[in-house]
Structure formats: C-alpha cells, structure tokens
Design an enzyme around this catalytic site. Sequence first.
Site, mmCIF file in Angstrom:
data_model
loop_
_atom_site.group_PDB
_atom_site.id
_atom_site.type_symbol
_atom_site.label_atom_id
_atom_site.label_comp_id
_atom_site.label_asym_id
_atom_site.label_seq_id
_atom_site.Cartn_x
_atom_site.Cartn_y
_atom_site.Cartn_z
ATOM 1 N N CYS A 1 0.918 -1.380 -0.010
ATOM 2 C CA CYS A 1 -0.103 0.049 0.153
ATOM 3 C C CYS A 1 0.700 1.359 0.001
ATOM 4 O O CYS A 1 0.755 1.917 -0.767
ATOM 5 C CB CYS A 1 -0.990 -0.254 1.307
ATOM 6 S SG CYS A 1 -1.996 1.359 1.342
ATOM 7 N N CYS B 1 -1.751 1.645 -2.925
ATOM 8 C CA CYS B 1 -2.623 2.909 -2.843
ATOM 9 C C CYS B 1 -2.058 4.238 -2.728
ATOM 10 O O CYS B 1 -2.431 5.347 -3.484
ATOM 11 C CB CYS B 1 -3.442 2.733 -1.406
ATOM 12 S SG CYS B 1 -3.392 0.992 -0.818
ATOM 13 N N LYS C 1 -0.325 5.388 -6.056
ATOM 14 C CA LYS C 1 -1.360 5.389 -7.122
ATOM 15 C C LYS C 1 -2.142 6.486 -7.068
ATOM 16 O O LYS C 1 -2.573 7.269 -7.991
ATOM 17 C CB LYS C 1 -2.125 3.924 -6.843
ATOM 18 C CG LYS C 1 -3.236 3.677 -7.718
ATOM 19 C CD LYS C 1 -4.646 4.406 -7.120
ATOM 20 C CE LYS C 1 -5.116 3.520 -5.782
ATOM 21 N NZ LYS C 1 -5.777 2.491 -5.973
ATOM 22 N N TYR D 1 -8.612 -3.820 -11.493
ATOM 23 C CA TYR D 1 -8.692 -2.248 -11.104
ATOM 24 C C TYR D 1 -7.233 -1.660 -11.152
ATOM 25 O O TYR D 1 -7.253 -0.326 -11.564
ATOM 26 C CB TYR D 1 -9.310 -1.795 -9.735
ATOM 27 C CG TYR D 1 -8.435 -2.448 -8.367
ATOM 28 C CD1 TYR D 1 -8.455 -3.635 -7.933
ATOM 29 C CD2 TYR D 1 -7.544 -1.568 -8.022
ATOM 30 C CE1 TYR D 1 -7.699 -4.220 -6.971
ATOM 31 C CE2 TYR D 1 -6.849 -1.930 -7.005
ATOM 32 C CZ TYR D 1 -7.020 -3.217 -6.559
ATOM 33 O OH TYR D 1 -6.275 -3.534 -5.363
ATOM 34 N N GLU E 1 -6.813 1.748 -13.393
ATOM 35 C CA GLU E 1 -6.329 2.865 -12.595
ATOM 36 C C GLU E 1 -5.321 3.461 -12.950
ATOM 37 O O GLU E 1 -4.808 4.423 -13.368
ATOM 38 C CB GLU E 1 -6.273 2.629 -11.081
ATOM 39 C CG GLU E 1 -7.537 2.560 -10.270
ATOM 40 C CD GLU E 1 -7.323 2.255 -8.905
ATOM 41 O OE1 GLU E 1 -8.155 2.590 -8.291
ATOM 42 O OE2 GLU E 1 -6.266 1.572 -8.393
ATOM 43 N N HIS F 1 -32.623 11.701 -6.981
ATOM 44 C CA HIS F 1 -34.058 11.434 -7.422
ATOM 45 C C HIS F 1 -34.138 10.141 -8.040
ATOM 46 O O HIS F 1 -33.310 9.913 -9.172
ATOM 47 C CB HIS F 1 -34.638 12.687 -8.058
ATOM 48 C CG HIS F 1 -34.556 13.822 -7.415
ATOM 49 N ND1 HIS F 1 -35.130 14.041 -5.996
ATOM 50 C CD2 HIS F 1 -33.950 15.044 -7.467
ATOM 51 C CE1 HIS F 1 -34.916 15.224 -5.697
ATOM 52 N NE2 HIS F 1 -34.047 15.773 -6.639
ATOM 53 N N GLU G 1 -38.582 0.911 -11.316
ATOM 54 C CA GLU G 1 -39.202 -0.359 -11.756
ATOM 55 C C GLU G 1 -37.809 -1.230 -11.528
ATOM 56 O O GLU G 1 -36.845 -0.803 -11.674
ATOM 57 C CB GLU G 1 -39.507 -0.601 -13.174
ATOM 58 C CG GLU G 1 -38.731 0.120 -14.195
ATOM 59 C CD GLU G 1 -39.449 -0.334 -15.433
ATOM 60 O OE1 GLU G 1 -40.495 -0.146 -15.798
ATOM 61 O OE2 GLU G 1 -38.657 -0.387 -16.702
#
Lengths: 558, 122
Positions: A152, A157, A160, A293, A297, A551, A556
């Site tokens: 990390c 992380c 990145k 990912y 990324e 909203h 459905e």
Amino acid sequence: TTLMKEKLVVFLAGLQYIAVQIINTSGCFKSFLLANCSIMYLFLLFLADGPSIQQVLVELTNQRTVPNVFVNGTHIGGCDATYQAYHDGSLQKLLGDSKDAETYDYDLIIIGGGSGGLACSKEAAGFGKKVLVLDYVVPTPLGTSWGLGGTCVNVGCIPKKLMHQAALLGQALQDSRKYGWQYEEQVKHNWETMVEAIQNYIGSLNWGYRVSLREKSVTYLNSYGEFVEPHKIKATNRKGQVTYHTAETFVLATGERPRYPGIPGDKEYCITSDDLFSLPYCPGKTLVVGASYVALECAGFLAGLGMDVTVMVRSILLRGFDQEMAERIGAYMETHGVKFIKKFVPVQVEQLEEGMPGRLKVTAKSTGGEPEIFEEEYNTVLLAIGRDACTRNIGLETIGVKINEKNGKVPVNDEEQTNVPYVYAIGDILEGKLELTPVAIQAGKLLSKYEFLFTPLEYGSCGLSEEKAIEGYGKQNLEVYHSLFWPLEWTVAGRDNNTCYGKIICNKHDNNRVIGFHVLGPNAGEVTQGFAAAIKCGLTKELLDETIGIHPTCAEVR
Amino acid sequence: MGWEEKQVRGYSEFVRTAQHYHGRPIFALFCGDKDAEGKSWCPDCVTAEPVVRKELHNMPDESVFIYCLVGDRAYWKDPNNEFRKNLKLTAVPTLLKYGTPQKLVEEECFKAELVRMLFTED
C-alpha cells in the site's frame, strides 16, 4: 497407573520394532530430549505382564498397535497421530506445562511489514508483548525494491492515488481556461519531477514506520523469513547472513506480488505496478495488459498525464465488480483517450531497442472466434493481470500450515487462525472462512465491504453489486434507483452531462434497506466513505430521500 | 578517515557547507542560538545536544556532522524563515540526514536508540 505420572510414555513392542519406532519417533521427540524431558519407553515384550498391559491398553484407548503414546496421562495415539500432534503443535503444548514451558525468543513474530503486519505489531506491543517484525522485499525481475511499509505505502494505494491526483490536476488545468485563467505557456508534464516527489514522500513514510516500531520496542529485521521447525524461523538478510528466531505465536502477513503471464519476454522487458511508481524515466507509449482495477487505474492516470495508452483485455473488465458500472467506466475511459483491445492476450514481447524507455514489439492472439494476430510497438508494457499470495516459499509445509494450492491463499477461522493453532494469517493472503457462513452474516460482511476505484472517472461502491444482489435476494425483491448527474464543477468547464452516475439497490422486503451503493463521478471515494457509515447504520431509501438529492428516475425493477 | 564536524550559523552558511561536502554522508543538527553563557533559548535543544553528540561515533566513515544554529527565537518563530521554507523544518531541535527524508524531531532527539538508528540506517 503409576506409569501415567511420567511425562511421556511410549509403549513399544519387541526388539525389531524398537529400532524402527525409535527412528520414526526420534524426529518428533528430539526437541523434547533437548528440553530434558524424560521419555519412558516400555517394551511390552520384556515386561512380565506385557500381555495383560496390552489388554489394558486396548480397553483404555481402543488401540491395539504400538507405539502407543501418552503425554502427561493424555492418550495421543500411534505413530501417525503422534506426528500429527507434533506438526500441529498440540504435542509441544502438552509437554510444556506452565512450569517448564519452552522459553521462546519472542511472544510474537510477524512475517511481513505491510499494512497488516505493522498494525498487528503495534497492537501486540501495546499489550506489552515482545514482538519481532520481519520485512523483506524480493526485488522485481528488473531489480526494483523498496522500504518498510508493504504494498500500500510503496507500490499501491499511496503512489497510485498521488499519480491519479497528478492526472486530475492536468485535467483541472484544461478546465481552468474556461473559468477565466489565462496563461501563455503550453503546460507540459515532467514524469521525473513527479516520481521524485512521490518517492520522497514514501521515503518519509518508510522512515516514520522505522521510528514508530523502535519507539514501541518492536524489533525489526530487514530479512526474509521462513519456517524451519515448529515455532522457529530462519531469517536471511540482504547480505545472505542468517539468524534464527523462535516465538510462541506467529502471524503471516506476507501479502501478494504481481503475476507474470509466462510468455517470452515477460520478465525481461515488461514492468508491473511494482516498477511503475519509481520508474526513473517516462514510460511513453504504453500497453497495459489486464482488466483489473490496477490495470484501469494505471491506464487512467498514464493517459491523464498525456501518454498514449492502450489496454489489452482478455475478456471482461473488472471481474467481480458491478458490471453496469464497469462498462460505464470503460466507456468513459475510451472516450477520454484510452484505447482498448478487447479479447486479446499477449503471447510474446520482444525488444527492438534498448533505452529508457526502449522500444518493444508485442504480439497478441485473439481469445474469441476467429484466430487473429495483433502486432504493435510500444515503449512500455505494464502487466496487471493479477496478484499472487506470497505463501509458497516461506516453509509453511515444514510446519504443516495448509494453503489453497490453487491460489496460495491461507484458509483461516473467524479468529484468523490457520490450521496450525499458533500460526495466524492476515490481509491479502487470506482465503474465505473455513466453515460456511449463513447468508445473514455473509450479507453483513458484504455490507461492510466497500471499495473505491481511482480511474479517470472515480468509482465508489459499498455493499453488493447488482449481480450479487439479484443472486442473493432475487430480482423481484429488489428496487434499483439510479440517476445521471452533472457535477456543478463540470458545467462551466463544458464537460459531459451524461456521464456521472449513481445507483442504489434496495431490499423491498426490509423497508427498502440500501444493500448496494454505487457512484461514478468526482470525489467518489470521499462520497462513498460517508455512505458506507450510513449503510452500516441500516440506511433505507426513505432516510436517503430525506437527506440527499438523488431522485429516483426509474422505480421499476431492472 | 572517521568523521568531521562543521559548526555553522544561519541558512546561507548551512547550504554552502552542505554543498561543499556533496557526495559524503551529511548529518545536521539544528538548534536555537546560544547566549553568552553558551545556553540555547530552546530548552529541548539543550537536552538533545549531549544525546546526539554521544552517538556521533556511530556515523559511517567519511561522514560530515553539521552543527547549525538557526537564529534567535524571533527569527525561528517567523513562519517564513528559510529553514522552514526551504528545508521544511518544523521544529528545533531537528536531526536529519541531508538529502533523505530521514529525520528526528524534538523529543525523538532525546532517544539515543533513535539517534543511533538514524546514523546507522542504510
């Protein structure tokens, strides 16, 4: 019965068995011999009442065979059972009663100094335990390595997100003219300046961890750890010097490393995320292989920094993620400078010219329908096809810790304990749980799982993807509310008004409880963080309506 | 060859000295000015200095130890002083390995173990 007072009693048969059995069991018992544990071998053949003892043994233990082993009065069993008890540590436990328990060098040894290992070490030290942390980075095929802190901090992380930020700033510069900023100069990006700044920051984190561990009296070794015996590891440092250390408890926190496809030229010429964040030269025209990912990324920020980027995908994007969101992310990237080559896999990488960057020729084959060959030249090939757990070469088989042979992950119970009671595992190397969890608990665990994707259009999610929700609850029990939205900042800048998107998945039979939240847009990561807390508190659609302005445009079931 | 010490005062002198020894490991201790009796206006610097000096022999060969007085209290308190702006110092005492992100600040400098770690870490 007087015999049972002895620590270790082994019933053996005749002379010819003795030799074999002693050789068999000496492996187990040698450490106890060292610990001054006396072993009483009872040779049934030589005892006057041997046969009647044998009869008693059968009645007591249901075991007819020899050797028949007792420790502190507890029946262990025969040879196999004794080996098993030795391997899983229960034999040692029985032999070491509290008065003369074996003294270990440490209370706890942690293998791996990443997010998991460091957090664990601080907790343990806080309880006054004597802790050793081993952290060692095996250099990449290209020789890249890094300091304490794990993936990390060094190659995940942190860098990145910083590179993603660099790309966002580039975008902001473009937007700024619409907001009235005027400047003559053409704005260019300097890769080396960015990498230096990022690596400096990472260096301060590495140093910070060193200071923190030392202040908490946690011993740290920059050495590669592997098990050689129960409760004992061998630590090898960069110079090849070896030391041995023992502990009562161990935690495996070794994490993962990028996988290589096994094609010619992969290790010699390709880079992975392990190399990218400290690359001393601009990667130039880049091919990113993979649909994870990590791939998206990286492709995203590389394109945002001005590079010519292509992503080669074998089948679908972001397997395991909500597929509607995955498609939207892919579509956005495609309309914003990232090329995609779908349904192809690379089969060969050749070097045309050495350099920083050099020139590489990639040959790829199609995975579907007609066999097709694709060839193209790139400056850099970045492999991001998956990550493998670092559990194969640390001696786990020596102490009997079971791993999933297919993916190298470690199965654990709810207390993160492996099948060997004194060995625990944490972090990316974990497999699911040993026993099946009921759906309710499963759902609870999924609800607390959230993730962010720092692609050019950021994606944040909490809870279930639409696919998983349908699978778990049934389409008819769900209500999905969704909306496109146009961030205010994008209006003046003239950016798309039909791209940013949010959706929530609700369980109709539970007050329209929100069980899945997905948002695609600026600051999705930050937004999701707040929602994750709300969802953990049992957010319902009604509560959401009372607080926010998404909203429903479609009520459905989809 | 061992190590050597250079005593400097103020930012420009510090930078000149550091540049002069470019290529060798450089460690620097930044403290508040000392008065006529040799006592610094910064009490933490008074505590830290002997601790650091005791560990100097742990520095690698060829090292240069720069002992730098930053200025008086008023100068230091100014948020725009050159040490804060250019070297990113946040407090005195600061002990750092020049050109790296490795540093110890305030009470961290009181701990011999941490000072030793800074001098011997590679």
